[in-house]
Design a protein around this motif. Structure first.
Motif, short mmCIF file in Angstrom:
data_model
loop_
_atom_site.label_atom_id
_atom_site.label_comp_id
_atom_site.label_asym_id
_atom_site.label_seq_id
_atom_site.Cartn_x
_atom_site.Cartn_y
_atom_site.Cartn_z
N ARG A 193 0.75 -1.32 -0.23
CA ARG A 193 -0.15 -0.04 0.00
C ARG A 193 0.95 1.15 0.05
NH1 ARG A 193 -4.06 -0.28 5.11
NH2 ARG A 193 -4.66 1.22 3.93
N GLU B 47 -0.07 4.46 -1.78
CA GLU B 47 -1.26 5.57 -1.20
C GLU B 47 -0.32 6.77 -0.85
OE1 GLU B 47 -3.22 4.20 2.04
OE2 GLU B 47 -3.94 2.50 1.14
N GLN B 48 0.88 6.62 -0.25
CA GLN B 48 1.68 7.81 0.26
C GLN B 48 2.32 8.56 -0.85
OE1 GLN B 48 4.43 6.97 3.36
NE2 GLN B 48 3.34 5.07 3.84
N THR C 277 -0.84 8.16 -7.05
CA THR C 277 -0.83 6.85 -7.53
C THR C 277 -2.10 6.30 -8.42
OG1 THR C 277 0.62 6.21 -5.77
CG2 THR C 277 -0.24 4.46 -7.27
N THR D 184 -1.43 0.34 -9.13
CA THR D 184 -0.31 -0.38 -8.41
C THR D 184 -0.16 -1.80 -9.05
OG1 THR D 184 -0.87 0.87 -6.17
CG2 THR D 184 0.00 -1.31 -5.83
#
Ligand SMILES: C[S@@+](CC[C@H](N)C(=O)[O-])C[C@H]1O[C@@H](n2cnc3c(N)ncnc32)[C@H](O)[C@@H]1O
Length: 270
Positions: free
Chosen positions: A175, A178-179, A183, A186
């Protein structure tokens, strides 16, 4: 030397893998030794690593090509990049490859050689040394991506690396996109928990242990991936990928490394 095995696997199935640089990452003087090591691995573990590695790479490359067609400004981030070729195969606006320090140094060196000799295109590719098993390094990496992307969409890939990380870190890497803030795709590959007892994985573990590669592995389930990446995740295993690209299943999953590729495109139309 084992780092080159996946490249040899892609180089053996050029039409399926569509990675024209796969062999070029292996230094000229080492190709014979890498081929011999690949044959030894094939005899001791399984003879189809070319199929598994080429399928996973092709699916990821096709996914990235789709994203890039829709969003030409996309910035690519590849974690555990090894000697993969995506930034040189597809014209991303910019790319960041992340790996452990020794691998980053080797990749940077070889990339410069390939660009200088005209084998690889001269692209905007940065290399970052980071340990994906470290929360502090992941934070540093995310900050670097936000800075590089500067609001542009990000395509995030973690291929062939999650299973080397402890469970909690593997989930954090899934994940991590997300940061990055922007994005829009993925793509991660993983081993499913249901296959933890696989004969091929056991043989691989033994073979790698003899070569000082750690035996610990982490596994994920499809449900965990939907929790981490959202319910629309497309999650394909080696039989699914054979059907998709070969139109048939040549080798049963029980005879293969059970590597799945999960792709999440939260923004894409269903
Ligand atoms: C099997 S290779 C796969 C390389 C590439 N993604 C591919 O598919 O060809 C695994 C890669 O993950 C990297 N790696 C393993 N543990 C890592 C960690 N803790 N942090 C960053 N990279 C790591 C290795 O150095 C290696 O390049």
């Amino acid at each position: 030397m084992t780092a080159y095995l996946v490249n040899e696997s892609r180089a053996r199935m050029p039409e399926l893998a569509e990675d024209g640089l796969a062999a070029a990452w292996i230094p000229d003087g080492e190709r014979g030794a890498v081929r011999a090591l690949w044959e030894e691995f094939a005899g001791a573990v399984y003879a189809h690593d070319d199929l598994v590695v080429s399928l996973r790479g092709r699916f990821i490359a096709d996914t990235l090509a789709d994203v890039l067609r829709e969003e030409p400004e996309t910035v690519l981030v590849v974690c555990g990049a090894g000697f993969s070729s995506y930034p040189w195969l597809l014209p991303f606006a910019a790319a960041l490859e992340v790996d452990l320090p020794d691998m980053v140094a080797a990749k940077r060196r070889r990339a410069a050689e390939l660009v200088a000799s005209g084998v690889a295109a001269d692209r905007e590719v940065r290399h970052l040394a980071a340990d994906l098993g470290s929360a502090a390094d992941r934070e540093r990496l995310a900050a670097r991506v936000r800075e590089l992307a500067a609001g542009r969409p990000v395509a995030y890939v973690a291929e062939g690396v999650l299973f080397y990380l402890p469970d909690e870190d593997a989930r954090a890497v899934v994940r991590l996109g997300e940061q990055f803030g922007t994005t829009n795709v993925t793509a991660v590959s993983y081993w499913p928990a249901a296959a933890a007892g696989s004969r091929v994985l056991a043989e691989q573990r033994d073979w790698f242990l003899d070569r000082q590669v750690p035996a610990d592995a982490s596994y994920l389930t499809h449900h965990q991936l939907t929790e981490l990446l959202g319910p629309t995740v497309l999650d394909l295993g080696p039989e699914d990928l054979q059907r998709r690209y070969l139109g048939r299943v040549d080798v049963a999953e029980s005879e293969l490394i059970p590597e799945y590729v999960a792709v999440a495109r939260p923004g894409a139309a269903a």
